[in-house]
Enzyme design. Structure first.
Site, PDB file in Angstrom:
ATOM      1  N   LYS A 197      82.725 115.049  41.341  1.00  0.00           N
ATOM      2  CA  LYS A 197      83.890 115.792  41.821  1.00  0.00           C
ATOM      3  C   LYS A 197      84.996 115.631  40.811  1.00  0.00           C
ATOM      4  CE  LYS A 197      84.363 117.983  44.370  1.00  0.00           C
ATOM      5  NZ  LYS A 197      84.385 119.197  45.152  1.00  0.00           N
ATOM      6  N   HIS A 324      76.001 123.032  49.416  1.00  0.00           N
ATOM      7  CA  HIS A 324      77.307 122.386  49.449  1.00  0.00           C
ATOM      8  C   HIS A 324      77.404 121.438  50.637  1.00  0.00           C
ATOM      9  CE1 HIS A 324      81.447 122.662  51.277  1.00  0.00           C
ATOM     10  NE2 HIS A 324      81.789 122.289  50.068  1.00  0.00           N
TER      11      HIS A 324
HETATM   12  O1  GKR Z   1      85.049 116.087  50.063  1.00  0.00           O
HETATM   13  O2  GKR Z   1      86.749 116.221  48.726  1.00  0.00           O
HETATM   14  C1  GKR Z   1      85.671 116.634  49.135  1.00  0.00           C
HETATM   15  C2  GKR Z   1      85.042 117.844  48.483  1.00  0.00           C
HETATM   16  O3  GKR Z   1      85.843 118.328  47.458  1.00  0.00           O
HETATM   17  C3  GKR Z   1      84.759 118.906  49.504  1.00  0.00           C
HETATM   18  O4  GKR Z   1      85.868 119.127  50.303  1.00  0.00           O
HETATM   19  C4  GKR Z   1      84.318 120.201  48.890  1.00  0.00           C
HETATM   20  O5  GKR Z   1      84.233 121.177  49.881  1.00  0.00           O
HETATM   21  O6  GKR Z   1      82.300 119.037  48.281  1.00  0.00           O
HETATM   22  C5  GKR Z   1      82.973 120.182  48.287  1.00  0.00           C
HETATM   23  C6  GKR Z   1      82.740 121.047  47.082  1.00  0.00           C
HETATM   24  O7  GKR Z   1      81.662 120.989  46.555  1.00  0.00           O
HETATM   25  O8  GKR Z   1      83.618 121.822  46.699  1.00  0.00           O
HETATM   26 MG    MG Z   2      82.116 122.609  45.176  1.00  0.00          MG
END
Ligand code: GKR
Ligand code: MG
Length: 428
Positions: A197, A324
């Site tokens: 991420k 996702h």
């Molecule tokens: O859990 O912070 C998180 C992710 O950024 C999530 O909210 C996203 O929806 O995992 C996700 C993504 O792949 O964009």
């Molecule tokens: Mg994503």
């Protein structure tokens, strides 16, 4: 009838229970995860006393919509998905707000009806499977694989929530700390793919982290996802820099036009769970060749059956398919696993937030879902193959009542400690 399951299986009762479970301070481009993540558990009960489970977002506005929909579902046959969707649509016909989608501002264009119908559809499939004595994967065309691979989902993170002690994952703000996080996850779960991420630190630092991961895990496919934090120019620069190193670049920029501009300049496929999140986004995305991999997610694509429709469309247009995830519990993991098992063209390891959850916190009884070599064995018991732990459900509902969080708000939480924090893209 002579046939035990030939008659209608009508919905008698629906229960919606919002729950909260501990979540570490995981950073993303819009902020940081709060101390608790919210979900809602949906129980559907038929006249015969058959019981089905679904799981979805726990944001207050979403829970209110689930309740409004639930009120109209009495009498629907669990085989009649179209009627289920029609009633959900009727319950929401006066609802025009987009709040409460559970994704902290990152995904706003998904279909409200599909998002609300999804957990009911999953619960109905659970019931149908139980009535027939067959796993949900069989109702989706049959499993084409008996295990579903997931990826190690790495996050930059703070050592602990502000004011609390460091959690046992510790801080991850440097490449070496992310490598350590990856080792721990891979040692524990056996993952064979890694996702980072991103969109948290300046791109140069995130590129350095990817290089460090490549060096530490030379054989594992890598991906990076800044959730649209970059400008087209930055995204092209990062894409060129990481050519041959990452298997796909996920949501480098926001919007179909921006993605198309990046796609024309970089070698690797672009993936998205942000600019294609509903069926009406597919046509413009395909026309612009904006994305090469769609990240499906049954929680907003309208359930498991509709996610198979998405898979068929991706197949038709030569798009890749991955999956996702958001912070989730065991009912969702079971549904994701059945779906992925029954989707032939889902050829990438799926995302999951599972390792970030405390092992002892869930609403399903332990044992049905276990990771080995980075994969979950597809449950073969009837329905989803998971059982509700009612005592645990009550406990997580108590957390929900006590934690004071009713809406996921990563940005608001981060601003409490960093008042000037501005998530507006492009950040770099
Ligand atoms: O859990 O912070 C998180 C992710 O950024 C999530 O909210 C996203 O929806 O995992 C996700 C993504 O792949 O964009
Ligand atoms: Mg994503």
């Amino acid at each position: 009838s002579d046939h035990p399951s030939a008659g209608p299986l009508r919905i008698r009762d629906v229960r919606i229970t919002p729950v909260a479970f501990h979540d570490p301070p995981l950073l993303n481009t819009v902020g940081v995860h709060e101390p608790f993540a919210l979900r809602a558990v949906v129980e559907v009960i038929t006249d015969e006393g058959l019981h089905g489970l679904g799981e979805t977002y726990g944001d207050a506005a979403h829970v209110a919509r689930l309740r409004a929909a639930a009120d109209l579902l009495t009498g629907v046959d669990v085989w009649h998905t179209s009627e289920l969707e029609r009633r959900v649509g009727a319950a929401l016909s006066a609802d025009t707000s987009t709040a409460g989608h559970g994704m902290s501002g990152m995904v706003t264009g998904s279909s409200t009806v599909h998002r609300v119908a999804s957990p009911f559809e999953v619960a109905c499939l659970d019931i149908r499977g139980k009535a027939l004595g067959r796993p949900v994967s069989d109702l989706l065309g049959g499993a084409v694989r008996d295990r579903v691979e997931y990826s190690a989902y790495l996050f930059y993170k703070w050592a602990g929530h502000p004011g609390a002690a460091a959690d046992d994952w510790g801080p991850a703000l440097e490449p070496a700390q992310l490598v350590e996080q990856a080792h721990r996850m891979i040692d524990g779960y056996g993952f064979t793919a890694i996702k980072l991420k991103a969109g948290v630190l300046p791109p140069e630092q995130e590129i350095a982290a990817v290089h460090a991961l490549r060096e530490a895990f030379p054989a594992l496919p890598l991906r990076i996802d800044p959730n649209g934090a970059w400008s087209v120019e930055t995204a092209v620069r990062v894409g060129k820099e990481l050519e041959g190193i990452i298997e796909y670049l996920e949501d480098p920029v926001t919007g179909i036009d921006g993605m198309a501009a990046v796609a024309g300049e970089v070698a690797m496929p672009l993936a998205t769970n942000m600019c294609v999140v509903a069926f009406d986004h597919l046509r413009p995305a395909v026309a612009a060749d904006a994305v090469q991999v769609v990240l499906s997610d049954h929680h907003f694509w309208g359930g498991l059956d509709r996610s198979r429709t998405l898979a068929a469309i991706c197949d038709t247009f030569g798009l890749g398919l991955s999956m996702h995830s958001n912070s989730h519990l065991g009912i969702s993991l079971a549904a994701m696993t059945h779906l992925a098992a029954a989707t032939p063209n889902l050829t990438y390891a799926c995302d999951t937030h599972w390792p970030w959850k405390r092992p002892d916190e869930d609403v399903v009884t332990p044992g049905a879902l276990t990771f080995a070599d980075g994969a979950v064995a597809v449950p073969t018991a009837p329905g989803l193959g998971v059982e509700l732990d009612r005592e645990a459900l009550d406990r997580l509902h108590e957390h929900y009542l006590a934690c004071g969080i009713t809406e996921r708000d990563d940005t608001g939480y981060r601003r409490r400690f960093e008042p000037g924090f501005d998530p507006s893209p492009p950040r770099w």
